[in-house]
Each structure stands twice: as C-alpha cells, then as structure tokens.
Motif scaffolding. Structure first.
Motif, short mmCIF file in Angstrom:
data_model
loop_
_atom_site.label_atom_id
_atom_site.label_comp_id
_atom_site.label_asym_id
_atom_site.label_seq_id
_atom_site.Cartn_x
_atom_site.Cartn_y
_atom_site.Cartn_z
N LEU A 158 -3.56 -56.59 -49.92
CA LEU A 158 -3.17 -57.99 -49.78
C LEU A 158 -2.56 -58.55 -51.06
CD1 LEU A 158 -6.04 -59.48 -47.58
CD2 LEU A 158 -3.71 -58.84 -46.91
N SER A 159 -2.76 -57.86 -52.18
CA SER A 159 -2.18 -58.38 -53.43
C SER A 159 -0.82 -57.74 -53.72
CB SER A 159 -3.14 -58.09 -54.59
OG SER A 159 -3.18 -56.71 -54.82
N GLN A 160 -0.36 -56.86 -52.79
CA GLN A 160 0.93 -56.20 -53.00
C GLN A 160 2.10 -57.16 -52.76
OE1 GLN A 160 1.44 -52.86 -53.92
NE2 GLN A 160 -0.77 -52.89 -54.33
N ASP A 161 3.25 -56.77 -53.34
CA ASP A 161 4.47 -57.60 -53.23
C ASP A 161 4.90 -57.81 -51.78
OD1 ASP A 161 4.51 -57.88 -55.88
OD2 ASP A 161 6.08 -56.39 -56.27
N TYR A 162 4.82 -56.71 -50.96
CA TYR A 162 5.32 -56.86 -49.59
C TYR A 162 4.51 -57.88 -48.79
CZ TYR A 162 1.75 -53.30 -48.51
OH TYR A 162 0.58 -52.61 -48.39
N VAL A 163 3.24 -58.01 -49.14
CA VAL A 163 2.44 -59.00 -48.42
C VAL A 163 2.88 -60.41 -48.85
CG1 VAL A 163 0.12 -59.97 -48.18
CG2 VAL A 163 0.47 -57.49 -48.03
N ARG A 164 3.11 -60.53 -50.18
CA ARG A 164 3.56 -61.84 -50.67
C ARG A 164 4.90 -62.21 -50.01
NH1 ARG A 164 4.32 -61.75 -56.55
NH2 ARG A 164 2.71 -60.18 -56.39
N THR A 165 5.79 -61.19 -49.91
CA THR A 165 7.08 -61.42 -49.28
C THR A 165 6.90 -61.85 -47.83
OG1 THR A 165 7.88 -59.58 -50.62
CG2 THR A 165 9.35 -60.40 -48.88
N LYS B 196 4.39 -63.25 -46.48
CA LYS B 196 3.85 -64.62 -46.44
C LYS B 196 4.96 -65.62 -46.70
CE LYS B 196 -1.02 -64.13 -47.72
NZ LYS B 196 -1.86 -64.06 -48.93
N ALA B 197 5.82 -65.29 -47.68
CA ALA B 197 6.90 -66.19 -48.07
C ALA B 197 7.87 -66.41 -46.91
CB ALA B 197 7.65 -65.62 -49.27
N VAL C 212 0.06 -60.98 -40.98
CA VAL C 212 0.12 -60.42 -42.33
C VAL C 212 -1.09 -59.53 -42.59
CG1 VAL C 212 0.01 -60.97 -44.79
CG2 VAL C 212 1.48 -62.31 -43.28
N SER D 146 -0.64 -65.76 -40.95
CA SER D 146 -1.55 -64.98 -41.80
C SER D 146 -2.25 -63.90 -41.00
CB SER D 146 -2.55 -65.90 -42.50
OG SER D 146 -3.27 -66.62 -41.54
#
Lengths: 314, 492
Positions: free
Chosen positions: A208-215, A217-218, A226, A223
């Motif tokens: 969940l802290s990886q970039d693809y998850v942040r992307t 979410k963005a 995600v 959620s």
C-alpha cells in the motif's frame, strides 16, 4: 506454463532419490533393535534370530537398501512388522483423515488471517492492529499440545459440549465428523492463522505504500478497489509462500494434535510406528511425507507463477 | 466373515442403538497383535482375554480355576496333565471346540514362526487327543508352573479352521470362543467386539465392547471425565487422588504381579564385589520412593513375590535404608569413591525415579551418572550386557516361577546381570519340578536368601493395578494379573 511445470517437476527427481537414501540411513541410525522391541521382554535368542532373518536384518546394508528401492519402484512399501498389513494400504487408509484435518485447519487459518491481516494493515498502530498483533503473537507462541489440552478441559470436561476425542468419517456422519474435528482443526490452525496474519499485514502494508497504489489513488479509484485489486494481489505472493510452508508444517503439527484428540490419522500411525520400531511403516511414512511436501511446494510454485507471470519466464 | 459370525452383529444392529449397551474402555496403547501366539505386548492381553477362552483361568486369589477344562489330573510324577474339556462349546465361527482344537492351538503356539510362546511351553514333549473331550499334555520333565502358563496366552484356544485359513494374519481377524467376538478394528482408533450371545457360561451383560487407545495418561483421564469412555486402565498415579475425590467415579486399586528395581552387571569392575552391590541397595529408601514418586500407589518391595501371591513370605522384609552400613561396606571393598552409570528410559516417572536414586546414593558418597535411552535401546544394551546398572522391572506372572527363573538362573533369557550361582540354579530347578506349592514356596525362600545376599538385582517396589470407572459400572473382579474380564460386567 506447462514447460515451467515440467522443468520444475524433473528438477525434484534427483532430490527424491537423495531423500530415499536419507530415509533409509535415518531408520538404520535409530538406536535399538527392531526385532528386540517387537518381541519385547519375553524374547529368546532363537526367536530373535528367526525374526531378524525374516525381516532381512541379517543382510548387508547396501543389499537392504537395494531391495527396498526395488520394491519402492513397484510402489511396494513393504508390510508392517506389527501386524503384516500392507504399508501402502495403511498410509492410504490414514491420509484422508489427516488431509481433512489439514484442510479444515487451513480454512480456519484463512478465515481468521485474511480479515485480521487486512484490517490491521489498513490502520497500522490503531487499537485493532495492536489487538491483532497481541493475539497473533500469542498464537505463534502457544504450543499445540497446550491449546489442545486447554480446549478439552474447557469444552469437554467443564462445559461438556464436545466429546474429548473420537472419530467418525465424513461419509458416515457429516455433522458428527465436523463436531469432532472442530477442536483439533482449531488447535492445528491457530498457529498458521497467526503466522499468516503477520505476513499479510506486513506485506499489505508495504504494497500500500508503493508508488502504483499512490497513483491509483490519485486517479480517483475507490479505496476498496485499490486495496483488493492493486494492494492485495501483490501482497499475496509472500503469503502464498507462507501458506505453502504452513501446509508442509501441518503434517508435523498433526502428529501432536492427533495424539491429543485421538484422531486416527497419519500422525498417530507415525508415532506408533516409531515407538514400536516398525521400520517398513516408518520408512514408508517419512517417504510419503517427503513426497507430499514436494508436491505442496510444487503446487505453491505453480500458484506463484499464476499470480506473478515474471516467475514463469525466469 | 462367515455367516455365523455376522449373526451376532446383525442381532446387535436389530436391537437398535437405544437398547444396545456399549461399554468403551480406554487403554494405554494400541494392542499390536491380537494373536495369542505372536502377542508380546502386555496390552494385547486386555483384548485377547475377551475373544479367547483359556484352558484354565485365575481367580482373585490367583488360584487356578476351571475354564475350558472342567477338571484336570496330574500323574506320572508331574509329567502328565490330563484335561477334561467342557462339551458343547463352539467357536465364534460355529466350529466345535474339542480336544483336537486344543491340540492344534498348543502345537501352533509351539511351532508357528515367530511364536513368542515357545519358551513358556518348552517343557512339553507332546499333546495327545484321547477323545473329543479329553486331552493329554506330556512333559519332558516335571514343570510345576504349567497351569499358571496355561492361564495366559499360551493356554488360549483358537479356531483351527480360522487360524489355518489366516496363517500369520490371524491377528487381524481373530476367532476364539470367548464371551466377545471380534467385529472390527481401526488402527489407533478402536477395536470393537460384540457379545457372544451363545457363550457357554451365559451371554455377557453388555452388547458391545469397544477398546480405544490413549497413550497419553492425561488424555485417557480427560476422556473418562468427559464420559467418552466408562473404564480406563491404567490410571496415572498422579490422577489417583483426584479420581478418588470425584463422586462420579470409582477407583479399583489392588495388588499386581510385577515388580520394579535395579539390575547390577556383576561382570563390570564396579560391581564385581558383592559388598558394593549390597552397599548401593542399602541406600535405597523404598518407602520414600513409593510416597514421593507414586503417591503411595505402589508398595515397597523386598523380593520378587508381591503380597497375596502364592510364594509370598512374610519373612522377607522390605529393607530399611542404612547409609552407615553402605559406607562401611564400600570402605571394606575399597570403593569409597564409587562412580557408575545408571541406564534408564526418558519417561517422566523414570526420570524422577532415577534422580531420587541419585540423591539417595549420594548420601553414601556414591556418584551416579544417569543415562537415558529409549526402551528398545535399553533392552538391546541389556542383551549385550553393555551397562553398569539398569532400571528394569517385570510385569509379573501368576506362577512364582515366572517371576524368578529366567532372571536368576545361569544363562536365563532375562538374566540381565549375567548372574550365576550353582546353588540358586539347583534350587530354582527343583522348585519348578515340584507340584505342591507349599514345598515350592519353601525352596523359593532358600533360593531367595542367596539371591538377596548376592544382589544381582534389588527390588524397589511392586506395581498395583489402577482401574478408573464411571459410577454404574459393576462386576469388575480385582484379579491380580490386571486384566479386566468383561463377561459379567454391567452398566446402569
């Protein structure tokens, strides 16, 4: 996928041969004379010599190994010294019971670990997370026999809800079978549940802290999607490994659990064979468990490859 | 399964589970072999005694009483035993039990490959069928213990038809003439027997008898408490007080036939001098052992014959510990700094015992190293005389000969100490060749005087039989061999 499966399978064959050698050597290294143990206190030297000869113990070690291997190639695991029953038949008779026990305990483990792991990864450091951490640490630390005796004391002796022991096959009486399996399956599953919860929590937290998850979410994806699609799928890889390892370990755990709840499975047969030095049964069972563990790790690898395509092409 | 053997099972099913009475018994191991010729485990006898009748049986005073043999005559200076059999008895497979079947069973015990009975029956020259109900056993030389031997597995009569058909697999489907017939067995789970409704002494009071193995004493006890079983044998010593205080259960606690103690290897340098062996034996506080390790569920022992058995003599006292005497003997033997290794198995009770011995020995300045190996290795090392001292006992036999002969005669199969004393040999042989128990008892006492002075073995305690049962179970006879006969047992 098929070439990968084949490659993986062929690679295990030399290992299996080494296993047969180890199994044979281990049985020979065990202290104590099986003939003496079988005949017990009343053995006469003449009876001992007769039995040793009929067991082939008077032959040289390489010859004993060769004969055993030859029989093995024909799926003949020999006969029990105790009552002359076929070892293959004995193993086939006991395996379904232990499989059922392992399956039920895995079910318990999954039912407990999945929600617990996800919830605690979503709110790390929160009350639920700390509670789950505490419970799973106790689950890992408590030995099987302790949990088992505790359950018997509580539910059989004090409350008299469930019989302390006994076994009825599923085909005979499904309800009774499940009632009797409840405590053993829980005892066996609790450790696995705890381990898997820990794995799932940390690997989901990392995913969940990886970039693809942040992307994701963005981009405004809900959620739920995600967490389950992007997070959980990636987080599951180490959990599958843990699951496989646990499954192999269940055979070992079953030995103790079956002893406590008097479940007539693989584990009890093994303990009995060890105590009576029933060599053919012992060798057959250790070999069968080795094959089973190979099989499980093979299936785990396949599952891996299915979840993560990179593995297939390595 | 033949038709006649299915009948009792069908009858049982027809009665329905509501009225059919099942008694479940928790035992301490899964019986390895249900074949009287091949059985070498103590626990087998619990089950075998329900399936098979013997020529003779024992009563609560260890007197040999009629069973299949209504009466017997001993002639020819004790070398000919003529048995008159009960007539009309049938095996569970419907075949008649006659003199030919008796001869077949005894011959089978003496000749079957791997038979463990050969030694017990080695005095027999031949077995003759006189007529259908008369059988004659001729001995090579007089052998007083024969009737005692025939009250156990050696005297169990098997169905010749079934035994012939099954060969070495007979134990997987045993057929006898006893109060219960074999129905099925699931290894490590249960052995199920059905009442033999046509039993010659009347049908049993229960319909079904189930044996379930629980190797762990706690699990066995928990199953009794939870009602899963109605009888357990044996009860762990530590559970005895709890069981006695619980009003839902009863405890049978009575003397057994066996003993426990320590062997001294008389060929090892440390123990060559008998004063050293006497010294070690003198440090043991047998009362303390019984109290501390067993909560008084065993009795202190001074010899091989437990109180209540035919050769027991009140003149053989349980020795009191005497550390000063032990020190004196060691000094006289020039072994004031004695060190030796005590071999034992790693179960909880033996560990506790060995440590207690260690403490007792140390009071006389004796150093003992405890070495623990599993039971098979222990027996193996005993065979090879590879030990200094060794903790090993005996389950006991109804005839006194079975508790001493093989242990203390020169070259005896159970003579772990490698002890040899010509006088003892002569006395034990004389006792075995005598029929009258009073004369035998006197001879045993003379022999025992010498053995006790030589100390190849020191007796520490007699085991007791501990049987736990739910209230409502009645009819269990306290027969010292520890086997529960279920023929007349009932449940309310």
């Amino acid at each position: 996928m098929l070439p990968f499966a084949l490659r993986r399978f062929v690679a295990t064959l030399p290992t299996l041969l080494v296993v047969t050698l180890l199994v044979f050597a281990l049985a020979k290294l065990l202290p104590g004379d099986p003939a003496r143990l079988l005949l017990g206190e009343e053995a006469t030297p003449q009876a001992l010599a007769e039995l040793r000869q009929s067991m082939g113990l008077d032959r040289s070690l390489p010859e004993q190994y060769g004969r055993w291997l030859l029989d093995l190639a024909q799926f003949n695991l020999g006969h029990s010294l105790k009552d002359n029953a076929s070892v293959t038949a004995l193993i086939l008779e006991k395996l379904p019971t232990t499989f059922e026990l392992a399956l039920l305990s895995m079910l318990f483990a999954l039912l407990l670990a999945l929600p617990a792991g996800i919830i605690s990864a979503l709110r790390p450091g929160g009350f639920v997370d700390r509670l789950v951490t505490l419970l799973s640490l106790s689950g890992i630390s408590l030995p099987n026999f302790f949990v088992g005796i505790l359950l018997i004391y509580l539910f059989s002796v004090k409350l008299a809800w469930i019989p302390a022991s006994g076994y009825v096959s599923f085909a005979e009486d499904p309800l009774k079978n499940l009632t009797l399996m409840l405590m053993p399956a829980f005892t066996l599953g609790i450790g696995s549940a705890a381990v898997m919860t820990r794995y799932l929590r940390s690997s989901l937290l990392e995913a969940l802290s990886q970039d693809y998850v942040r992307t994701a979410k963005a981009k405004g994806i809900s959620s739920g999607v995600v967490v389950f699609k992007h997070g959980l799928r990636n987080a599951l890889i180490p959990v599958i490994t843990a699951f496989g390892l646990q499954l192999g370990g269940l055979l070992g755990g079953a030995v103790i659990t079956e002893q406590i709840f008097s479940v007539p499975g693989f584990g009890r047969l093994l303990v009995d064979a060890v105590f009576t030095r029933d060599l053919p049964v012992m060798q057959g069972m250790v070999l069968a468990s080795a094959v089973l563990i190979f099989l499980v790790s093979f299936l785990v690898d396949l599952a891996y490859a299915a979840v993560d395509p990179r593995i297939r092409y390595r | 399964m033949t038709k006649s053997r299915i009948l009792p099972v069908l009858a049982l099913l027809a009665l329905g589970s509501a009225s059919a009475q099942t008694l479940t018994v928790g035992i301490d191991a899964d019986p390895p072999r249900l074949d009287p010729a091949l059985s070498s485990a103590l626990v087998d006898r619990q089950v075998l005694n329900q399936i098979f009748d013997k020529l003779v049986d024992l009563d609560t005073d260890l007197k040999v009483v009629p069973m299949l043999a209504k009466s017997w005559k001993i002639t020819n200076n004790g070398t000919t035993y003529t048995f008159t059999l009960r007539s009309g008895v049938r095996f569970h497979d419907g075949t008649p039990l006659d003199a030919a079947a008796v001869k077949y069973s005894l011959d089978r015990n003496m000749t079957l490959e791997g038979s463990v009975r050969k030694n017990e029956l080695s005095s027999i020259k031949d077995v003759k069928v006189i007529n259908d109900t008369t059988v004659q056993i001729n001995l090579k030389n007089p052998y007083g213990p024969l009737l005692g031997v025939l009250s156990d597995r050696a005297g169990m009569i098997v169905s010749p038809k079934a035994a012939e058909k099954a060969g070495k697999d007979f134990g997987n489907d045993p057929v006898g003439s006893g109060p219960f017939s074999f129905v099925s067995r699931k290894r490590q789970d249960n052995i199920t027997l059905a009442a033999n409704t046509r039993y010659w002494a009347g049908a049993p009071k229960i319909d079904k008898l189930v044996y379930r193995p629980f190797p762990d004493g706690d699990v066995r006890y928990a199953n009794l408490l939870s009602g899963a079983v109605q009888v357990i044998t044996p009860v762990d010593p530590k559970d005895v007080t709890k069981l006695e205080k619980n009003s839902r259960f009863e405890l049978l606690n009575y003397a057994g036939l066996g003993y426990q103690g320590i062997w001294f290897n008389v060929n090892r340098d440390v123990f060559k001098d008998k004063r050293v062996r006497q010294a070690v034996a003198a440090t043991i506080d047998r009362e303390a052992v019984a109290k501390v390790v067993f909560q008084n569920t065993v009795s202190p022992a001074g010899g091989p014959f437990p109180p209540g058995t035919p050769a027991y003599s009140s003149s053989i006292k349980v020795p009191k510990p005497d550390v000063a005497e032990a020190r004196k003997k060691l000094a006289a033997a020039g072994k004031s700094n004695l060190t030796f290794t005590l071999l034992t198995t790693p179960n909880a009770i033996n560990t506790q015992l060995a440590q207690l011995y260690q403490a007792m020995f140390s009071q006389a300045g004796i150093n003992v190293k405890i070495e623990q190996v599993e039971f098979g290795t222990l027996l193996d090392r005993a065979d090879r005389a590879d030990f200094d001292a060794l903790m090993l006992g005996w389950s006991g036999r109804p005839d006194p000969d079975g508790n001493v002969y093989d242990f203390f005669t020169t070259g005896g199969t159970n003579n772990q100490a490698r002890y040899s004393n010509k006088e003892v040999d002569a006395l034990l042989n004389k006792a075995r060749a005598t029929s009258a128990m009073s004369a035998r008892k006197a001879t045993y006492n003379v022999a025992l005087g010498k053995i006790l002075d030589d100390v190849p073995y020191t007796w520490v305690y007699f085991q007791r039989n501990l049987i736990g049962m739910a209230k409502g179970v009645s009819g269990i006879q306290p027969i010292p061999d520890g086997i529960v006969r279920f023929h007349n047992v009932s449940i309310k």
